[in-house]
Scaffold this motif. Sequence first.
Motif, PDB file in Angstrom:
ATOM      1  N   TRP A   1       0.815  -1.226   0.000  1.00 33.74           N
ATOM      2  CA  TRP A   1       0.000   0.000   0.000  1.00 33.74           C
ATOM      3  C   TRP A   1       0.848   1.276   0.000  1.00 33.74           C
ATOM      4  O   TRP A   1       0.308   2.369  -0.082  1.00 33.74           O
ATOM      5  CB  TRP A   1      -0.922   0.024   1.217  1.00 33.74           C
ATOM      6  CG  TRP A   1      -0.220  -0.078   2.534  1.00 33.74           C
ATOM      7  CD1 TRP A   1       0.411   0.935   3.224  1.00 33.74           C
ATOM      8  CD2 TRP A   1      -0.039  -1.258   3.311  1.00 33.74           C
ATOM      9  NE1 TRP A   1       0.954   0.456   4.378  1.00 33.74           N
ATOM     10  CE2 TRP A   1       0.684  -0.890   4.473  1.00 33.74           C
ATOM     11  CE3 TRP A   1      -0.435  -2.587   3.151  1.00 33.74           C
ATOM     12  CZ2 TRP A   1       1.030  -1.810   5.458  1.00 33.74           C
ATOM     13  CZ3 TRP A   1      -0.096  -3.497   4.133  1.00 33.74           C
ATOM     14  CH2 TRP A   1       0.633  -3.112   5.273  1.00 33.74           C
TER      15      TRP A   1
ATOM     16  N   TYR B   1       0.529   4.540  -2.595  1.00 36.91           N
ATOM     17  CA  TYR B   1      -0.718   4.375  -3.350  1.00 36.91           C
ATOM     18  C   TYR B   1      -1.211   5.757  -3.774  1.00 36.91           C
ATOM     19  O   TYR B   1      -1.102   6.715  -3.021  1.00 36.91           O
ATOM     20  CB  TYR B   1      -1.773   3.678  -2.485  1.00 36.91           C
ATOM     21  CG  TYR B   1      -3.076   3.442  -3.210  1.00 36.91           C
ATOM     22  CD1 TYR B   1      -3.260   2.327  -3.997  1.00 36.91           C
ATOM     23  CD2 TYR B   1      -4.104   4.380  -3.124  1.00 36.91           C
ATOM     24  CE1 TYR B   1      -4.446   2.117  -4.672  1.00 36.91           C
ATOM     25  CE2 TYR B   1      -5.300   4.179  -3.804  1.00 36.91           C
ATOM     26  CZ  TYR B   1      -5.457   3.054  -4.563  1.00 36.91           C
ATOM     27  OH  TYR B   1      -6.629   2.856  -5.241  1.00 36.91           O
ATOM     28  N   PRO B   2      -1.798   5.894  -4.984  1.00 35.60           N
ATOM     29  CA  PRO B   2      -2.147   4.848  -5.957  1.00 35.60           C
ATOM     30  C   PRO B   2      -0.978   4.456  -6.857  1.00 35.60           C
ATOM     31  O   PRO B   2      -0.185   5.296  -7.247  1.00 35.60           O
ATOM     32  CB  PRO B   2      -3.253   5.500  -6.778  1.00 35.60           C
ATOM     33  CG  PRO B   2      -2.936   6.958  -6.723  1.00 35.60           C
ATOM     34  CD  PRO B   2      -2.330   7.211  -5.366  1.00 35.60           C
ATOM     35  N   HIS B   3      -0.924   3.166  -7.177  1.00 37.81           N
ATOM     36  CA  HIS B   3       0.090   2.654  -8.091  1.00 37.81           C
ATOM     37  C   HIS B   3      -0.450   2.755  -9.514  1.00 37.81           C
ATOM     38  O   HIS B   3      -0.714   1.748 -10.172  1.00 37.81           O
ATOM     39  CB  HIS B   3       0.431   1.201  -7.739  1.00 37.81           C
ATOM     40  CG  HIS B   3       0.816   1.027  -6.305  1.00 37.81           C
ATOM     41  ND1 HIS B   3       0.439  -0.058  -5.545  1.00 37.81           N
ATOM     42  CD2 HIS B   3       1.544   1.821  -5.472  1.00 37.81           C
ATOM     43  CE1 HIS B   3       0.919   0.061  -4.311  1.00 37.81           C
ATOM     44  NE2 HIS B   3       1.588   1.200  -4.243  1.00 37.81           N
TER      45      HIS B   3
ATOM     46  N   ASN C   1      -6.081   0.179  -9.207  1.00 36.85           N
ATOM     47  CA  ASN C   1      -4.653   0.401  -8.961  1.00 36.85           C
ATOM     48  C   ASN C   1      -4.137  -0.413  -7.774  1.00 36.85           C
ATOM     49  O   ASN C   1      -3.344   0.064  -6.957  1.00 36.85           O
ATOM     50  CB  ASN C   1      -4.366   1.889  -8.735  1.00 36.85           C
ATOM     51  CG  ASN C   1      -4.573   2.715  -9.989  1.00 36.85           C
ATOM     52  OD1 ASN C   1      -4.247   2.271 -11.089  1.00 36.85           O
ATOM     53  ND2 ASN C   1      -5.139   3.898  -9.841  1.00 36.85           N
ATOM     54  N   LEU C   2      -4.584  -1.646  -7.696  1.00 34.46           N
ATOM     55  CA  LEU C   2      -4.110  -2.581  -6.677  1.00 34.46           C
ATOM     56  C   LEU C   2      -3.332  -3.713  -7.340  1.00 34.46           C
ATOM     57  O   LEU C   2      -3.484  -4.879  -6.997  1.00 34.46           O
ATOM     58  CB  LEU C   2      -5.300  -3.140  -5.889  1.00 34.46           C
ATOM     59  CG  LEU C   2      -6.105  -2.113  -5.091  1.00 34.46           C
ATOM     60  CD1 LEU C   2      -7.397  -2.720  -4.584  1.00 34.46           C
ATOM     61  CD2 LEU C   2      -5.287  -1.565  -3.923  1.00 34.46           C
TER      62      LEU C   2
ATOM     63  N   LEU D   1      -3.998   0.581   3.885  1.00 30.87           N
ATOM     64  CA  LEU D   1      -4.643   1.668   3.141  1.00 30.87           C
ATOM     65  C   LEU D   1      -5.452   2.585   4.046  1.00 30.87           C
ATOM     66  O   LEU D   1      -5.638   3.764   3.727  1.00 30.87           O
ATOM     67  CB  LEU D   1      -5.544   1.071   2.056  1.00 30.87           C
ATOM     68  CG  LEU D   1      -4.822   0.372   0.895  1.00 30.87           C
ATOM     69  CD1 LEU D   1      -5.825  -0.262  -0.057  1.00 30.87           C
ATOM     70  CD2 LEU D   1      -3.916   1.348   0.143  1.00 30.87           C
TER      71      LEU D   1
ATOM     72  N   ASN E   1      -8.822   5.116  -2.671  1.00 30.09           N
ATOM     73  CA  ASN E   1      -8.588   4.770  -1.276  1.00 30.09           C
ATOM     74  C   ASN E   1      -9.559   5.531  -0.365  1.00 30.09           C
ATOM     75  O   ASN E   1      -9.166   6.440   0.380  1.00 30.09           O
ATOM     76  CB  ASN E   1      -7.142   5.075  -0.885  1.00 30.09           C
ATOM     77  CG  ASN E   1      -6.792   4.550   0.487  1.00 30.09           C
ATOM     78  OD1 ASN E   1      -7.531   3.750   1.070  1.00 30.09           O
ATOM     79  ND2 ASN E   1      -5.669   5.000   1.028  1.00 30.09           N
TER      80      ASN E   1
END
Length: 332
Positions: free
Chosen positions: A111, A114-116, A172-173, A234, A250
């Motif tokens: 996490w 984030y965001p990836h 984006n996980l 997150l 998120n």
Amino acid sequence: MGLRRKNKSPAVLSHEFVIQNHADAVSCLAMGLLLGLMFEVTAKYVIIFITVQYNVTYATNDKSEHIHFYDYGPKDIATVVFYMLIAIILHAVIQEYVLDEEFMMNPTSLWKNYPHSRMRFQVKFFYICQIAYWLHALPELYFQKIRKEDVPRQLCYICLYIAHISGAYILNLQHLGLILMVPHYLVELIFHASRLFYFSDENKQKGFTIWALLFVMARLLTLTLSVLTFGFGLARVENPDFSIAAGNFNVLTVRISCLTAICLTQAWMMWKFINFQLKKWREHIQNQIPKKKITNTKSKPTKREPNRANFVNGAAKLEDGTSPRIRKSKPV
């Protein structure tokens, strides 16, 4: 496939440089071949690398149906080379994003930052292949003439894959999705390999025992990482500014929805697994019980005794009240 450490700045074209950047080079080569399909001049040459060659078509006696077979030849070398490149890319994805991430020692990588929203070509290509594969399975239910009673089960199975993989890709996980897919696919591989051994010899059932243990471990690992990521990781870096353009999902609602979906799916899989094991256990118990021999015993006919009520002072009477005749004794 093993763990390896990377040097920060290897010399250009050195041995370590080639090892660290071979996936990018192979990805560019594969992408160049795919781009060649867009132009008419190169498409007729590139198609050799991608499609299966040496198609042989036979017509039936009434010529109403054609049967397709394939032969082999030197063009198969080009096809093998292309799909070898794809295998190298997939290998590099697992190596870099699962084994070399050291998420067991540093789970914050799931996490962190984030965001990836920025993916490398290998990761994007991996997810595209996964989504495309499970989407292609939907029309295959019709093309393969799957029995109607099997369609709901297969449809549920395919839709779960599409929902979870697409969800990890869109939200984006990607890191969490890659880490969860590796043990899941490993367990599935062992299951199908065990089935092949079982079909060859029914006595070879040890593979199913290994699969059962790994199946439970994979479910526990999935639940643990999911709760850790959505419930703790997150949640600590929550960004209340929900933005599709920025790729930020998120927020509390999305996290609860994702965690609920994963938990329900894992619970459903465990329920199916337990029912399957109980069914096999009952069948095993029934096979162990010896069959009792059924013997037909014929009862001997018994003589009907006269009713005592028809005897008066030791003399028998008939039902109509008349007494039977008494034989006279002959004189001696």
